[in-house]
Design a protein around this motif. Structure first.
Motif, PDB file in Angstrom:
ATOM      1  N   ASP A 231       0.834  -0.594  -0.580  1.00 20.57           N
ATOM      2  CA  ASP A 231       0.212   0.089   0.132  1.00 20.57           C
ATOM      3  C   ASP A 231       0.824   0.855  -0.112  1.00 20.57           C
ATOM      4  O   ASP A 231       1.866   1.395   0.718  1.00 20.57           O
ATOM      5  N   PRO A 232       0.596   2.321  -1.521  1.00 21.49           N
ATOM      6  CA  PRO A 232      -0.145   2.504  -2.045  1.00 21.49           C
ATOM      7  C   PRO A 232       0.101   0.998  -3.803  1.00 21.49           C
ATOM      8  O   PRO A 232      -0.446   1.172  -4.398  1.00 21.49           O
ATOM      9  N   HIS A 233       1.392   1.087  -3.444  1.00 20.75           N
ATOM     10  CA  HIS A 233       1.842   0.235  -5.356  1.00 20.75           C
ATOM     11  C   HIS A 233       2.823  -0.636  -4.458  1.00 20.75           C
ATOM     12  O   HIS A 233       3.154  -0.968  -3.576  1.00 20.75           O
ATOM     13  N   LYS A 246      -8.646  -3.973  -6.367  1.00 22.66           N
ATOM     14  CA  LYS A 246      -6.830  -3.897  -5.057  1.00 22.66           C
ATOM     15  C   LYS A 246      -8.176  -3.615  -3.506  1.00 22.66           C
ATOM     16  O   LYS A 246      -8.631  -3.284  -3.456  1.00 22.66           O
ATOM     17  N   ASP A 286     -10.400  -0.640   2.281  1.00 21.84           N
ATOM     18  CA  ASP A 286     -11.434   0.019   1.327  1.00 21.84           C
ATOM     19  C   ASP A 286     -10.411  -0.325  -0.156  1.00 21.84           C
ATOM     20  O   ASP A 286     -10.125  -1.912  -0.254  1.00 21.84           O
ATOM     21  N   GLN A 288     -10.584  -0.524  -4.566  1.00 23.12           N
ATOM     22  CA  GLN A 288     -10.183   0.147  -5.793  1.00 23.12           C
ATOM     23  C   GLN A 288     -10.874  -0.736  -6.860  1.00 23.12           C
ATOM     24  O   GLN A 288      -9.863  -1.481  -7.443  1.00 23.12           O
ATOM     25  N   LYS A 292     -10.569   3.337 -11.688  1.00 22.79           N
ATOM     26  CA  LYS A 292     -11.257   4.489 -10.465  1.00 22.79           C
ATOM     27  C   LYS A 292     -10.567   4.247  -9.626  1.00 22.79           C
ATOM     28  O   LYS A 292      -9.513   3.726  -9.376  1.00 22.79           O
ATOM     29  N   LYS A 293     -11.255   5.422  -8.474  1.00 24.61           N
ATOM     30  CA  LYS A 293      -9.285   6.167  -7.114  1.00 24.61           C
ATOM     31  C   LYS A 293     -10.431   4.946  -6.192  1.00 24.61           C
ATOM     32  O   LYS A 293     -10.910   4.292  -6.559  1.00 24.61           O
ATOM     33  N   ARG A 294      -9.265   5.369  -5.297  1.00 23.81           N
ATOM     34  CA  ARG A 294      -9.435   4.520  -4.004  1.00 23.81           C
ATOM     35  C   ARG A 294     -10.649   4.915  -3.041  1.00 23.81           C
ATOM     36  O   ARG A 294     -11.024   6.023  -3.120  1.00 23.81           O
ATOM     37  N   MET A 295     -11.263   4.154  -2.482  1.00 22.82           N
ATOM     38  CA  MET A 295     -12.612   4.558  -1.961  1.00 22.82           C
ATOM     39  C   MET A 295     -13.333   3.521  -0.688  1.00 22.82           C
ATOM     40  O   MET A 295     -11.746   2.248  -0.676  1.00 22.82           O
TER      41      MET A 295
END
Length: 313
Positions: A231-233, A246, A286, A288, A292-295
Motif C-alpha cells: 500500500d499504495p503500490h 485492489k 478501502d 480500488q 477508479k480512485k481508491r475509496m
C-alpha cells in the motif's frame, strides 16, 4: 565540518529529506547524481524524478549518467574532489573506484536494520514478512549488495496499520536525522563501523506486479501484512467477476465459521466487505476498482450487488 564537499546520489523520494537536511544544515552539496529521465508507465510523459526535482529547487547541479561506471563519467566525478559520497536509493551499483574516490568514502542510507533485508525492497518486505520493527542503517559502502560496515542505526515499529507509504516516509526522515549525526562522528573520528554478520543476512527481493495477489488460505495476519506492505503500490488484489480489485486498510476480525477461505461474509454499504481467511476474517476498509480512485469499501458497495458466499480468487 560544514566545509565538507558532498556529492549526493539518489533517484527516488527516499533521499529527499536527507538532501534537504544537508543543505539546511549548511553542508556544501556540489552535485546530485540521479538516474536518467524515463517515460512514465504509459510510455508518454517523462516521469519527474523526486530527487532531481528537489535538487533543481535547491539550485544544485544534477548529473544523470546512463551508466555511472562509464569511464567518462568516472573522470567527471573526480573533478568534484568530493570528501564524501552519500547514496540513498540511487539504483545502480558503484564501482570500487567510485566508492573509494572520496576521502571519507561512500555512505549509504539503507531502509532496513542490516544485515536483514539487503536489496531492492527492504521496506515493503519487512512489512509483508510481519516484522515487528524496521529501521534505517547508515553504512560505509563497499562492493557487493548492501554488505558494508554499519556506522549507525535507528529503529521504527511496525504495527497492524503501518503501510509501505507510511514506513517509507518515517524511515526517510529518520535517515536524514541519522545522517547528520553520522557525518559529525565520521569527521571527528567517533564513528566505529561494525562489520555485518553474514549469517544473519537476508535479502529483500524486488516487488513484482503479482506480489500482491492475495491468497485467502493464508492467515489473517499474513494477508494484512501483504496488503499493508503493498500500500499504495503495487497494491494487494483479488479477482471479482474477472476484474482486479485492489484491497487496502485491512482489519482482523474474529470469525469461527467453516466457510472456504476467500468467501465473502459481508458486502454492503454499511459494514463494507468482510472476507474469510484461513483462521478468521478480514474487514477490507478501502477498495480500488480498475480505472477508479481508491475509496471506502462502503462507498464502493453503495448500489452494487456483491453476493454473500462469493469466493474471491
Amino acid at each position: 565540518m560544514k566545509n565538507l564537499k558532498i556529492v549526493f546520489m539518489g533517484t527516488t523520494d527516499f533521499g529527499v529529506p536527507a538532501l534537504e537536511k544537508l543543505v539546511l544544515s549548511g553542508y556544501k552539496v556540489a552535485a546530485v547524481v540521479c538516474q536518467p529521465d524515463r517515460p512514465n508507465k504509459r510510455g508518454k510523459k517523462i516521469a519527474i524524478l523526486p530527487l532531481k526535482e528537489k535538487a533543481v529547487e535547491l539550485g544544485i547541479p544534477v548529473l544523470q549518467p546512463e551508466k555511472i561506471k562509464a569511464q567518462e563519467f568516472v573522470e567527471q566525478l573526480k573533478t568534484y574532489q568530493a570528501d564524501v559520497f552519500i547514496v540513498a536509493a540511487y539504483g545502480q551499483f558503484l564501482s570500487k573506484e567510485i566508492l573509494q574516490m572520496p576521502h571519507y568514502g561512500s555512505l549509504n542510507i539503507h531502509g532496513s536494520l542490516l544485515p536483514k533485508y539487503r536489496g531492492a525492497a527492504p521496506i515493503q518486505r519487512a512489512i509483508i514478512d510481519g516484522e515487528p520493527k524496521s529501521g534505517v542503517t547508515i553504512m560505509q559502502m563497499r562492493e557487493g549488495m548492501d554488505t558494508g560496515d554499519m556506522i549507525a542505526k535507528a529503529e521504527c515499529p511496525i504495527t497492524e496499520t503501518t503501510t509501505y507509504e507510511a514506513l517509507h516516509e518515517a524511515l526517510s526522515t529518520a535517515g536524514a536525522e541519522l545522517l547528520m549525526i553520522t557525518l559529525e562522528d565520521l569527521i571527528t573520528g567517533k564513528a566505529q563501523p561494525i562489520p555485518q554478520n553474514e549469517e544473519q543476512a537476508t535479502y529483500a527481493d524486488k516487488i513484482q506486479k503479482d506480489t500482491g495477489h492475495i491468497n485467502w488460505n493464508e492467515t489473517s495476519s499474513a494477508i494484512l501484512s501483504l496488503i499493508n506492505g503493498t500500500d499504495p503500490h503495487p497494491g494487494a488484489y483479488v479477482f471479482y467477476k474477472e476484474e482486479k480489485i485492489k484491497c487496502f486498510s485491512p482489519k482482523i476480525m474474529t470469525w469461527e465459521g467453516e466457510e472456504t477461505p476467500g468467501t465473502v461474509l459481508m458486502a454492503n454499504d454499511k459494514e463494507g466487505m468482510i472476507v474469510k481467511t484461513k483462521d478468521g476474517a478480514l474487514i477490507i476498509g478501502d477498495i480500488q476498482a480498475p480505472g477508479k480512485k481508491r475509496m471506502k469499501s462502503t462507498v464502493f458497495l453503495r448500489g452494487k450487488s456483491m453476493q454473500i458466499g462469493t469466493i474471491l480468487k
